[in-house]
Design an enzyme around this catalytic site. Structure first.
Site, mmCIF file in Angstrom:
data_model
loop_
_atom_site.group_PDB
_atom_site.id
_atom_site.type_symbol
_atom_site.label_atom_id
_atom_site.label_comp_id
_atom_site.label_asym_id
_atom_site.label_seq_id
_atom_site.Cartn_x
_atom_site.Cartn_y
_atom_site.Cartn_z
ATOM 1 C CG ASP A 8 -1.721 -1.225 1.446
ATOM 2 O OD1 ASP A 8 -1.273 -2.308 1.016
ATOM 3 O OD2 ASP A 8 -2.807 -1.137 2.053
ATOM 4 C CG ASN A 67 -9.989 -0.882 3.946
ATOM 5 O OD1 ASN A 67 -8.941 -1.348 3.501
ATOM 6 N ND2 ASN A 67 -10.024 -0.071 4.987
ATOM 7 C CG HIS A 68 -8.768 3.196 2.779
ATOM 8 N ND1 HIS A 68 -9.589 3.972 3.573
ATOM 9 C CD2 HIS A 68 -7.949 2.519 3.634
ATOM 10 C CE1 HIS A 68 -9.260 3.786 4.847
ATOM 11 N NE2 HIS A 68 -8.289 2.900 4.911
ATOM 12 C CG HIS A 178 -6.167 -4.024 5.604
ATOM 13 N ND1 HIS A 178 -6.774 -2.801 5.367
ATOM 14 C CD2 HIS A 178 -6.599 -4.423 6.834
ATOM 15 C CE1 HIS A 178 -7.542 -2.496 6.417
ATOM 16 N NE2 HIS A 178 -7.456 -3.451 7.311
ATOM 17 C CG HIS A 180 -0.614 -0.023 5.993
ATOM 18 N ND1 HIS A 180 -0.937 1.319 6.015
ATOM 19 C CD2 HIS A 180 -1.390 -0.572 5.031
ATOM 20 C CE1 HIS A 180 -1.884 1.561 5.124
ATOM 21 N NE2 HIS A 180 -2.183 0.437 4.522
HETATM 22 FE FE LIG Z 1 -3.861 0.211 3.189
HETATM 23 FE FE LIG Z 2 -6.833 -1.357 3.747
#
Ligand SMILES: [Fe+2]
Ligand SMILES: [Fe+2]
Length: 273
Positions: A8, A67-68, A178, A180
């Site tokens: 991410d 999710n973002h 997710h 991180h």
């Molecule tokens: Fe993320």
């Molecule tokens: Fe996420």
């Protein structure tokens, strides 16, 4: 075939590190295909079309999310026309965009990329196991696809590890995103699927999962939200997983982490020499 998956992108420092360094990584190490999770690229929340275009312009082949995915409202529009932008495949029917795509790598190989999201400690969604199985039934490894990459965006390690057993031997790479934070369990599973519970983020690790630590800490101490979360702005570590895929079988022969810059110690995949 040489694949790279980057975790991410978080905020300006994360995305700029990747935009600055990815072209040379691709050229110097002859990378055939690169997937980048971009769900936190715009101020930590979602991705704009301008940033998406900049990341794809560095040579990234596909940008996945989680999710973002739609935190930047414009993504609801560009998700339809940007074929290299993926959102989780198990979002409800009718959600804009796509959760999987077929792409041609620099060596000519056809790569299927699937983005799915977990359900443990996350929002209620369709079954990710079934959604991935449907996609693989339509496009099996070694037939319609020369390599298959799955970004499983999930909180729970148990769900990610269960999916690894379910998919071993049927995909080239199953990678978790997710949380991180990179995990050290990267390996090749017995039937040839590369796996890592979480690849980590490309962002400032002197933070709380990429955000300036003050506000998250305050919410733990006082249970009262104050300011909005904002991405930490220190030097970013690029965190990813490098994978060597056998051209014939589409299964993985070698796997190693990549970490560049920032506060984590540097690691370059040994088979990139
Ligand atoms: Fe993320
Ligand atoms: Fe996420």
């Amino acid at each position: 075939m040489r694949l790279l998956f980057l975790g991410d992108l978080v905020g300006r420092t994360g995305r700029n590190a990747v935009i600055t360094r990815l072209p040379a990584l691709i050229a110097d190490h002859l990378l055939d295909f690169v997937v980048v999770n971009g769900e936190n690229a715009a101020g930590g929340f979602g991705i704009s079309e301008e940033i998406l275009t900049a990341v794809l312009g560095t040579g990234a082949d596909v940008v996945t999310t989680g999710n973002h995915a739609f935190d930047q409202r414009e993504a609801l529009v560009f998700a339809e026309r940007q074929e290299r932008f993926l959102r989780p495949i198990n979002f409800p029917a009718g959600t804009p965009g796509r959760g999987a795509g077929l792409y041609t790598a620099r060596n000519g190989a056809v790569v299927l990329v699937i983005n799915a999201m977990g359900r443990v400690f996350m929002e209620a969604l369709d079954d990710p196991f079934a959604a991935i199985d449907n996609e693989l039934a339509a496009c099996p490894l070694g037939e319609q696809a020369d390599a298959i990459v799955i970004d499983f965006h999930a909180e729970a390690t148990s769900e990610k590890q269960a999916l690894a057993h379910h998919l071993d031997g049927r995909v080239s790479l199953l990678i978790g995103t997710h949380t991180h934070a990179p995990t050290s369990d990267y390996r090749v599973m017995p039937r040839g699927t590369a796996y890592q519970s979480d690849v980590g983020m490309c962002g400032d690790y002197h933070s709380v999962i990429g955000m300036k630590h003050e506000e998250p800490l305050r919410r733990f101490l006082q249970k009262v939200p104050g300011e909005r979360f904002a991405p930490a702005e220190g030097p970013a570590t690029i965190s990813g997983l490098a994978v060597e895929v056998d051209d014939e079988s589409g299964l993985t022969t070698a796997v190693a982490p990549l970490r560049l810059g920032g506060v984590l110690s540097e690691t370059i995949p040994p088979f990139w020499d």
